[in-house]
Write an enzyme that holds these catalytic residues in place. Structure first.
Site, short mmCIF file in Angstrom:
data_model
loop_
_atom_site.label_atom_id
_atom_site.label_comp_id
_atom_site.label_asym_id
_atom_site.label_seq_id
_atom_site.Cartn_x
_atom_site.Cartn_y
_atom_site.Cartn_z
N CYS A 19 87.37 -88.51 95.21
CA CYS A 19 86.64 -89.14 96.30
C CYS A 19 85.16 -89.25 95.96
O CYS A 19 84.64 -88.58 95.07
CB CYS A 19 86.74 -88.31 97.60
SG CYS A 19 88.40 -88.13 98.22
N GLY A 45 87.01 -93.58 93.84
CA GLY A 45 88.19 -93.73 94.69
C GLY A 45 88.37 -95.17 95.11
O GLY A 45 87.51 -95.73 95.78
N ASN A 120 84.77 -84.42 99.42
CA ASN A 120 85.07 -84.64 98.01
C ASN A 120 85.52 -83.30 97.43
O ASN A 120 84.74 -82.36 97.36
CB ASN A 120 83.82 -85.16 97.29
CG ASN A 120 83.97 -85.22 95.78
OD1 ASN A 120 83.00 -85.10 95.06
ND2 ASN A 120 85.17 -85.41 95.29
N TYR A 260 84.24 -87.99 82.00
CA TYR A 260 84.91 -89.20 82.46
C TYR A 260 84.55 -89.66 83.86
O TYR A 260 84.33 -90.84 84.09
CB TYR A 260 86.43 -88.99 82.37
CG TYR A 260 87.26 -90.14 82.90
CD1 TYR A 260 87.27 -91.36 82.25
CD2 TYR A 260 88.03 -90.00 84.05
CE1 TYR A 260 88.02 -92.43 82.73
CE2 TYR A 260 88.79 -91.05 84.53
CZ TYR A 260 88.79 -92.26 83.88
OH TYR A 260 89.52 -93.31 84.35
#
Length: 485
Positions: A19, A45, A120, A260
């Site tokens: 998120c 997201g 999150n 990432y």
């Protein structure tokens, strides 16, 4: 046995961030700023998005499946979100079904007024807490772990809304960064280990909280600082106050944010994500050199590491794979043959460049391995003489329980195979991963295995919190994790 799935696109073999959150207090057209911030966080997201605003008297919400664009770039929607305070959320589900009822911010009318929350992260004891709350009479409207926080706040006996939130958060385990909108103010909070990121910024007199600094950049806001692990900040008409209500712990921010998840143009924990990824590539070149003609990134996430690998090794960097950014996830054709060919709609070999060359592919990770199988074969079909592969993270051997969508451990390639077996499986001429120590060096740190500075559990199995729900639901899996470490 692990097999490739012809129905999967190349995007189906990546770890998914859970998120992104954004909140602002004290700005005209607050919801408009939130929508722009969520655009910048869309990579965190892509399943759903939502915004809740507060106009001083009433709360207003709009939640929708799909991207921010198409839902929050419409005048008819934004006119229904008035007020000088708002929070927003983009979602990729890690707990709870894919359904509108789970789209955040979640909102409830509590005893002392409205309460909206965007989360999150992931709570590793959410199911245990949910069962306890159910027995007390709580009625849940979603299957999201975030709703557990709302019920804990609602049932707390603490004096103020802020104290009730603190009381609730002291009962949860796992990872969370929160933005909470109440009649008393906007609250932002980060878990005591700081696993998930959260930053604070300013735009004129307005105060902003966001998952990443790029969300500040897009609206022209200035970065103030990261929220500290375990810090809770409340901003309202009386100003800004900071609390540290939780027992102090050694910070363990998620190391995969740098590998990432975060956008390359973000600053995470004071460090440029782009520079770290280039450093990873340089470390990888030193640890696993190879004699090839070209360094080729797997787009887009492999690009910075490939640049670093190329610069350190002196081997030319080239775009040997071209990615189309105009193909949506919904492009699904009815026949298996066309679905399989549809992979090339998103990634295609630059055949004129690749033909007759030996290449090294640079990717950020290997999860199930399906992407690597297809990419390597794509390069061979394009006429590559040799195809080597280098991975800008250590082998992903363990599942994440802190809000990252990872397969169960039995489906993680590195948990089932040696590196040589993985090389054979993806049909590469050679395969190597950066070491865990090399990854820390790329971050400018010397790794201390006895006191880890990061949450690196997906690589090491060293989970920084209890995994209560896993231990209760699957004791064998929990014991297996301990035994595998």
């Amino acid at each position: 046995m692990l097999t490739t799935n012809p129905f999967e696109t190349l995007d189906g073999d990546k770890l998914r961030e859970e998120c992104g959150i954004f909140g602002i207090w004290g700005a005209d057209n607050a919801a408009g700023f939130v929508a722009l911030g969520l655009h910048a966080l869309q990579h965190r997201g892509q399943e759903a998005a939502g915004i809740t605003s507060y106009d001083g008297a009433h709360f207003h919400s709009h939640r929708a499946m799909g991207h921010v664009a198409g839902n929050f770039d419409r005048d008819d929607v934004m006119r229904k979100l008035p007020g000088r305070a708002a929070i927003g959320h983009v979602r990729y589900s890690t707990t709870g079904e894919t359904a509108l009822r789970n789209v955040q911010p979640l909102y409830a009318e509590l005893n002392d007024g409205g309460f909206a929350v965007g989360h999150n992260g992931n709570l590793s004891n959410a199911m245990k807490l949910r069962r306890t709350l159910n027995r007390r009479g709580s009625i849940f409207q979603s299957t999201s772990d975030t709703e557990v926080i709302i019920h804990l706040v609602a049932t707390s006996q603490a004096a103020s809304p802020t104290d009730r939130l603190i009381d609730a958060l002291k009962q949860v385990e796992g990872a969370y960064s929160l933005v909470v909108l109440t009649e008393q103010g906007l609250i932002a909070c980060r878990d005591p280990l700081g696993i998930r990121p959260l930053v604070m910024g300013k735009l004129g007199e307005a105060t902003i909280f966001a998952s990443e600094t790029v969300a500040l950049d897009v609206i022209g806001a200035s970065f103030i600082r990261d929220l500290d692990p375990g810090e809770l900040v409340i901003v309202n008409g009386s100003g800004l106050r900071s609390f540290r209500p939780f027992e102090k712990a050694s910070a363990r921010p998620c190391i995969f944010e740098h590998v990432y998840f975060s956008r390359p143009d973000s600053i995470v924990d004071g460090t440029s994500v782009y520079e770290v990824r280039k450093n990873i590539g340089a470390e990888l070149s030193r640890e696993a050199p190879v004699q090839v003609d070209l360094v080729v990134p797997v787009p887009d996430s492999g690009v910075p590491a490939a640049i670093g690998y190329s610069q350190e090794s002196g081997i030319p960097f080239e775009l040997g794979i071209i990615r189309s950014h105009y193909v949506g996830r919904t492009f699904i054709q009815p026949s298996q043959e066309v679905r399989h060919l549809g992979v090339k709609l998103k990634h295609n070999a630059n055949s004129a460049l690749i033909r007759g060359k030996s290449i090294v592919l640079i990717d950020d990770s290997i999860v199930r391995g399906t992407t690597s199988v297809k990419i390597v074969q794509m390069m061979r079909d394009a006429g590559a003489r040799e195809v080597h592969m280098r991975i800008a993270s250590p082998p992903t051997k363990y599942s994440c329980f802190y809000g990252v969508d990872t397969p169960e451990r039995a489906k993680l390639l590195a948990a089932q195979m040696s590196i040589e077996a993985m090389r054979d499986y993806i049909n590469a001429d050679s395969l190597a991963f950066i070491s865990i120590d090399g990854l820390y060096r790329a971050l400018g740190q010397d790794r201390d295995p006895n006191a880890p500075q990061r949450c690196d559990a997906c690589f090491t199995g060293d989970y920084p919190t209890r995994l209560t729900d896993l231990a209760e639901s699957d004791p064998d899996a929990s014991l297996a994790l301990v035994a595998a470490r």
